[in-house]
Design an enzyme around this catalytic site. Sequence first.
Site, PDB file in Angstrom:
ATOM      1  N   ALA A  63       0.838  -1.201   0.000  1.00  0.00           N
ATOM      2  CA  ALA A  63       0.000   0.000   0.000  1.00  0.00           C
ATOM      3  C   ALA A  63       0.872   1.250   0.000  1.00  0.00           C
ATOM      4  CB  ALA A  63      -0.907  -0.007   1.224  1.00  0.00           C
ATOM      5  N   GLU A 105      -1.887  -9.187  -1.689  1.00  0.00           N
ATOM      6  CA  GLU A 105      -3.358  -9.261  -1.715  1.00  0.00           C
ATOM      7  C   GLU A 105      -3.878  -9.114  -3.147  1.00  0.00           C
ATOM      8  OE1 GLU A 105      -4.931  -7.880   2.612  1.00  0.00           O
ATOM      9  OE2 GLU A 105      -3.829  -6.340   1.495  1.00  0.00           O
TER      10      GLU A 105
END
Length: 695
Positions: A63, A105
């Site tokens: 992220a 992810e």
Amino acid sequence: MSDAVTLERDGTVGVITVRNPPVNALSQAVRQGLKDCVSAAAADDAIEAMVILGDGRTFIAGADIREFGKPMAEPGLLEVLDMIEGSAKPVVAAIHGTALGGGLEVALSCHYRVAVDSGQVGLPEVKLGLLPGAGGTQRLPRVVGPQMALEMIVSGNPIRARKAVEVGVVDAIVDELQAGAVAFAAAKAKAGGPHPVISADDSKVKGTDPKLFAEFRKSIEKRARGFFAPWRCIDCIEAACTLPFAEGMKRERELFEQCMNSPQRKGQIHAFFAEREVAKIPDVPKDTPVQPIASAGVIGAGTMGGGIAMNFANAGIPVTILDSSQEALERGLSIIEKNYANSVKRGGMSQAQADKALGLIGRSQSMDDLGKADVVVEAVFEEMELKKKVFGELDRVAKPGAILATNTSTLDIDEIASATKRPEAVIGTHFFSPANVMRLLEVVRGAKSSKETIATAMDLGKKLRKVSVLVGNCDGFVGNRMLNPYTREAAFLVEEGATPSQVDKAIYEFGFAMGPFAMGDLAGLDVGYRVRKAREGKRDKAMRYSPVADRIVEMGRHGQKTGAGYYRYEEGSRTPVPDPEIEKLIRDTAKELGIEQRQVSDEEIVERLVYALVNEGARCLEEGMALRASDIDVIYCNGYGFPVYRGGPMFYAQEVGLDKVLARIQEFQAVHGDLTWKPADLLVEKAKGSGRWDS
């Protein structure tokens, strides 16, 4: 369509490339680009399958940390992942470099994953006080099973591609990233389409032993003590095994928000960035030439010298250990061999790796054998005259350009350098014991240490897998200088009525790895005793002094190595046992000194010890001994057992409020006097001004 993500066709496969240097973080532009490109590929009849890969040196490293704590701009990552997973055409993640956190992810939302041999995958969010918040705790257990998911997510450590294939995260290794992934995707399209992690029945992970989670929680009690996020990670993985996917995702989101709102998240993210900041030295430019280190020497075959030698060998650098005594050399090599045997036994390295490292360690009794070394680290006893003698001889034999380093923990680097004709090549490298385990390395610049020497020492620390922090040359440098008032207050507190076990328990429960008295027993009380005796003539006689530690050493109690120090130790045990004899000694000493004992609260113990660190840390900043407040935090989290989830002493003080810390220090000053508790000028300035350190 966003420039951060592009779509091109390679035969019948749509190649979606993330282009967000340096690490392809999942910024808003990347999320939007992924959504647009997957949508466009899905609508293109000429495209039968898709490959998602990263441009540059990595896949997607995670992220965008700059967005943490802020509302996420649309589209959210969950929306993007649902679109990828729901594609009617096979989607393959092609991994090189790292697929970490949100990057993994993304890969787990793809139907298949391939990687080059050097690739790594992992979910490191726990190291930032978080948990994977985009389905990682729900998808990974469905791919690798709950046991492996627990190990990966709760440790936060990445695994290499071959291991990832073995456990099922990655489906295949490819030789050439794009070509291999495209061929794989095309074959899957012909074989019948996508195979998503989340099957149509949306079921929970099946066949999990109900005892698994209780046993795993018990197994991490010691290493996860005080932390918030690891326990929430376990709760999430347990939810994957007890709830359907949609409900598990809801639980993951609830627990992610708890972690996000925890003060630990702020502390751990501060610590994360602080470690990356330490390499920046204002007066040593990034392009300063660094000398190549192809061989090393270590003088002294004791515990510290042996540990330092292991660091070089582990990094693949041949090293020669020198000692005047053949017996000392054999004893030192024997300890090194036992250390490697233990590493193999614990699974930390293979037998082949241990044998290779041992093969890089030579031994010598002649200083002349260090003449070809690129760096020599002196690790003899902490005595100035001995060190100067060693450096005088080293100056004679070391080749031009060699780095001459001293492992002193307190002594003046400039005085040591004065024994040579090349003070510009001399620098302090303060390793922490055990040197082959502890991550911290204080690099101590002397007045004449050249920029090249400093840059080379810092770069060497990185090669040795250390967190290197540059500090100035003063008594105790930064870490041990701050430790002095910390241990001083601990000694005063027991004279005033606390017991060693109460002090240690209070600071342990605050989050330290151990309390000051247990730490002293572990390190050896005789070490500090020798230093205090050597400085006795320089001590300010007006300043309060506790003789308790000296008296304990003079009783023959040197700590764990003699089976007794502040505590007693049963044979073969490192568990401290409170000793009534020492408690009586403390009471008698207090009476002799005219100190009336009282009840001491745990709160006062923590404040006096931690704020003593903060006040001395502020002085280190004032004097330029530390470059940044965050450097001090790195030193204390990595070398002194300060709880990383509190960010370090300087960050902790800022979170408490510098004005509140100053007010408490002024209360201590009123009771105990200026000699021990006069507030640092910088602390006063910042408390009355911005309320923040500059860095």
